[in-house]
Write a protein that holds these residues in place. Structure first.
Motif, mmCIF file in Angstrom:
data_model
loop_
_atom_site.group_PDB
_atom_site.id
_atom_site.type_symbol
_atom_site.label_atom_id
_atom_site.label_comp_id
_atom_site.label_asym_id
_atom_site.label_seq_id
_atom_site.Cartn_x
_atom_site.Cartn_y
_atom_site.Cartn_z
ATOM 1 N N UNK A 70 30.373 31.597 22.257
ATOM 2 C CA UNK A 70 29.824 30.325 22.700
ATOM 3 C C UNK A 70 30.766 29.487 23.545
ATOM 4 N N UNK A 71 32.013 29.906 23.720
ATOM 5 C CA UNK A 71 32.942 29.144 24.554
ATOM 6 C C UNK A 71 32.733 29.482 26.022
ATOM 7 N N UNK A 72 32.982 28.490 26.864
ATOM 8 C CA UNK A 72 32.835 28.694 28.296
ATOM 9 C C UNK A 72 34.203 29.028 28.894
ATOM 10 N N UNK A 73 34.240 30.113 29.671
ATOM 11 C CA UNK A 73 35.485 30.573 30.280
ATOM 12 C C UNK A 73 35.405 30.563 31.803
ATOM 13 N N UNK A 74 34.603 29.677 32.365
ATOM 14 C CA UNK A 74 34.436 29.618 33.817
ATOM 15 C C UNK A 74 35.720 29.194 34.534
ATOM 16 N N UNK A 75 36.668 28.642 33.824
ATOM 17 C CA UNK A 75 37.931 28.202 34.427
ATOM 18 C C UNK A 75 38.956 29.336 34.522
ATOM 19 N N UNK A 76 38.675 30.462 33.898
ATOM 20 C CA UNK A 76 39.629 31.572 33.864
ATOM 21 C C UNK A 76 39.625 32.344 35.181
ATOM 22 N N UNK A 77 40.767 32.993 35.468
ATOM 23 C CA UNK A 77 40.955 33.758 36.703
ATOM 24 C C UNK A 77 39.892 34.839 36.870
ATOM 25 N N UNK A 78 39.573 35.571 35.820
ATOM 26 C CA UNK A 78 38.619 36.670 35.935
ATOM 27 C C UNK A 78 37.231 36.155 36.312
ATOM 28 N N UNK A 79 36.842 34.997 35.773
ATOM 29 C CA UNK A 79 35.512 34.457 36.105
ATOM 30 C C UNK A 79 35.488 33.932 37.533
ATOM 31 N N UNK A 80 36.532 33.248 37.934
ATOM 32 C CA UNK A 80 36.595 32.718 39.308
ATOM 33 C C UNK A 80 36.558 33.861 40.315
ATOM 34 N N UNK A 81 37.326 34.930 40.070
ATOM 35 C CA UNK A 81 37.332 36.087 40.967
ATOM 36 C C UNK A 81 35.997 36.798 41.000
ATOM 37 N N UNK A 82 35.373 36.934 39.847
ATOM 38 C CA UNK A 82 34.084 37.620 39.749
ATOM 39 C C UNK A 82 32.975 36.817 40.420
ATOM 40 N N UNK A 83 32.969 35.518 40.190
ATOM 41 C CA UNK A 83 31.860 34.699 40.682
ATOM 42 C C UNK A 83 31.933 34.407 42.181
ATOM 43 N N UNK A 84 33.037 34.727 42.829
ATOM 44 C CA UNK A 84 33.115 34.501 44.280
ATOM 45 C C UNK A 84 32.080 35.331 45.032
ATOM 46 N N UNK A 85 31.962 36.626 44.653
ATOM 47 C CA UNK A 85 31.057 37.521 45.361
ATOM 48 C C UNK A 85 30.115 38.259 44.413
ATOM 49 N N UNK A 86 30.255 38.032 43.116
ATOM 50 C CA UNK A 86 29.489 38.732 42.091
ATOM 51 C C UNK A 86 29.590 40.242 42.256
ATOM 52 N N UNK A 87 30.835 40.675 42.457
ATOM 53 C CA UNK A 87 31.169 42.098 42.536
ATOM 54 C C UNK A 87 32.266 42.352 41.518
ATOM 55 N N UNK A 88 32.475 43.626 41.141
ATOM 56 C CA UNK A 88 33.531 43.911 40.155
ATOM 57 C C UNK A 88 34.864 43.304 40.578
ATOM 58 N N UNK A 89 35.567 42.747 39.613
ATOM 59 C CA UNK A 89 36.831 42.078 39.870
ATOM 60 C C UNK A 89 37.776 42.389 38.715
ATOM 61 N N UNK A 90 39.007 42.727 39.048
ATOM 62 C CA UNK A 90 40.021 42.972 38.018
ATOM 63 C C UNK A 90 41.083 41.907 38.186
#
Length: 165
Positions: A133-153
């Protein structure tokens, strides 16, 4: 005035000339030894650097292939109809079975989680109640993933909960 008996003796046999010849020979030997040692050191250094470069390139290739394999596996699971259905319904038990299966298929995967599009975690395997239930939108992995909605490591993953005894 020349000493008696030394008039016809070659210069090389005189005391001062023998000392000079020995000193010159000593310096030639010392200089050639230092030069030889420097050449050996320089050759060794060059070989070691080339070997290190080769090992680094090999490790880089192995890591890239491993990342590609993991990305392919994750994409494969993400496109499975049963996983998509479980994610749409936010069925924790159904998605947890798929996450278990994913971890068993690749022993290198120790933890897998699922978030919604806003970055809120709703499934994690192994289950960690503090993360649900916690939001992790501030984390590096979410920011990288949500830029293009493609796989991100991401480079690093910060723990979501502290270690317990």
């Amino acid at each position: 005035m020349q000493e008696k008996g030394y008039e016809n003796v070659p210069w090389i046999t005189k005391k001062w000339s023998i000392v000079i010849v020995i000193c010159i020979a000593f310096f030639v030997i010392v200089i050639s030894t230092f030069y030889s040692a420097y050449q050996h050191f320089d050759d060794k250094k060059t070989r070691e650097l080339n070997e290190d470069k080769t090992v680094a390139n090999l490790i880089s290739i192995v890591i890239n292939e491993r990342q590609r394999a993991i990305t392919g596996t994750l994409l494969s699971y993400a496109n499975r109809p049963l996983v998509v259905k479980a994610a749409k319904n936010k069925s924790f038990n159904a998605i947890n079975e798929h996450l278990d299966s994913l971890k068993k298929s690749d022993p290198g995967i120790t933890s897998v989680f699922v978030t919604d599009k806003t970055g809120t975690m709703w499934a994690i395997n192994p289950p960690i109640k503090e993360s649900m239930g916690k939001n992790y939108a501030y984390r590096d992995w979410y920011i990288g993933l949500s830029k293009h909605w493609k796989p991100y490591i991401s480079d690093a993953l910060q723990r979501t909960v502290k270690e317990k005894d």
